[in-house]
Design an enzyme around this catalytic site. Structure first.
Site, PDB file in Angstrom:
ATOM      1  CG  ASP A  96      -1.282   1.557  20.739  1.00 26.04           C
ATOM      2  OD1 ASP A  96      -0.083   0.996  20.230  1.00 26.04           O
ATOM      3  OD2 ASP A  96      -2.030  -0.003  21.444  1.00 26.04           O
ATOM      4  CG  HIS A 164      -2.695  -3.566  26.496  1.00 28.48           C
ATOM      5  ND1 HIS A 164      -1.268  -4.015  26.976  1.00 28.48           N
ATOM      6  CD2 HIS A 164      -2.430  -3.076  25.415  1.00 28.48           C
ATOM      7  CE1 HIS A 164      -0.680  -3.740  25.532  1.00 28.48           C
ATOM      8  NE2 HIS A 164      -1.666  -3.608  24.843  1.00 28.48           N
ATOM      9  CD  GLU A 189      -1.576  -4.463  18.614  1.00 28.87           C
ATOM     10  OE1 GLU A 189       0.255  -4.535  18.538  1.00 28.87           O
ATOM     11  OE2 GLU A 189      -1.390  -3.940  20.521  1.00 28.87           O
ATOM     12  CD  GLU A 281      -1.104  -1.267  18.326  1.00 29.62           C
ATOM     13  OE1 GLU A 281       0.274  -1.180  18.302  1.00 29.62           O
ATOM     14  OE2 GLU A 281      -1.922  -1.407  18.890  1.00 29.62           O
TER      15      GLU A 281
HETATM   16 MN    MN Z   1      -1.324  -1.560  21.082  1.00 25.54          MN
HETATM   17 MN    MN Z   2       1.152  -0.543  19.776  1.00 26.46          MN
END
Ligand code: MN
Ligand code: MN
Length: 298
Positions: A96, A164, A189, A281
């Site tokens: 991510d 998450h 992030e 991020e």
């Molecule tokens: Mn993220």
């Molecule tokens: Mn992201």
């Protein structure tokens, strides 16, 4: 320390996510369509042998996150501040990562603030560090530029097919003394803004994720639910479904699945005072004496 058994998948997902992000950033130019960039990033991910961990997000100006253009969106890049957030999964292991491009040429410092915050957080992160200390490093970096971190958005843990999970990595000093351990995989992030430092949930989500499969009677909804089930709980977007089903079917099914609690929606997140937002991020794995950045290409 012990690496997870599937560390190769995490490294591969991170590498592909970094490549796809770089590929997408180069296409963010005045005149290009948002939807074309999203499509080409996703085609790139598939062509490299990865799969999308979530829909490509292209959030502009005061939208901090969760904007994903629809198939018929004709918006083009002009002079926005553009955050591109790209996720790749390999066998469920997720990379991510995100960066911000300033097409306005007025917000270079804001972009630098979130990048600095990410760099400074990565410099201090290691097994045993507290979550509050990471938040403080992010906060101090951003306020040094005269901007605010967004306090109700943050980094997060990552797990297989889980974008998450705990712990939340705050963008300010929460005083949380929970410590990180070696082998833990997290995304950091930082978001910086010249606004209030808070986001809220708007309406008209285009991003959804399945939370619970349930029996449904309607045939359209059943068909769309079977398709959605293939994402294994990872977020998806209406644009993907429109490639397989007519718009009217998709809209009907999404509404019904939302009402039944089968899916949840992720609406765009605007900044409270319409402040401009930048984001940076990386996905990392915590090691005994630091971390390994996973979202990096060679
Ligand atoms: Mn993220
Ligand atoms: Mn992201």
């Amino acid at each position: 320390m012990e690496y997870p058994d599937n560390i190769d998948d995490w490294r591969e997902a991170g590498k592909l996510a970094a490549k796809a992000l770089q590929f997408g950033l180069k296409q963010i130019k005045p005149g290009a369509m948002l939807v074309d960039v999203a499509e080409s990033v996703e085609q790139k991910i598939l062509s490299m042998g990865g799969d999308m961990a979530f829909p490509t997000q292209i959030s502009c100006n005061s939208i901090a996150a969760h904007f994903c253009p629809e198939h018929d969106d004709n918006a083009v890049f002009e002079d926005q501040v553009v955050s591109l957030d790209v996720g790749v999964h390999v066998n469920g292991a997720i990379g991510d990562n995100a960066r911000t491009v300033d097409l306005s040429r007025k917000h270079a410092q804001l972009v630098k603030a979130s990048e600095d915050a990410l760099d400074n957080a990565i410099k201090i992160v290691k097994a045993g560090i507290s979550i509050g200390e990471i938040g403080r490093a992010i906060q101090d970096s951003i306020t040094a530029y005269g901007f605010s971190p967004i306090n109700n958005l943050g980094g997060h843990g990552l797990d297989i097919y889980n974008i998450h999970c705990k712990p939340t990595i705050p963008n300010y000093d929460t005083g949380d003394s929970t410590t990180l351990t070696a082998g833990q995989i997290i995304a950091i992030e930082p978001f910086a803004t010249d606004g209030a430092g808070m986001i809220y949930e708007s309406d008209r989500a285009t991003i959804f994720a399945m939370v619970q499969k349930k029996p449904v009677r309607n045939m359209f909804t059943r068909q769309v639910m079977a398709e959605v089930d293939k994402y294994k709980g990872l977020p998806f977007t209406t644009r993907w479904l429109m490639k397989k089903f007519p718009a009217i079917k998709v809209n009907f099914a999404l509404k019904e699945m939302l009402n039944l609690g089968i899916i949840k929606d992720y609406p765009p997140l605007p900044e409270k005072n319409k402040g401009i937002v930048s984001q940076a991020e990386h996905t990392i794995i915590i090691t005994d004496d630091g971390c390994e950045i996973l979202t990096i290409s060679d």
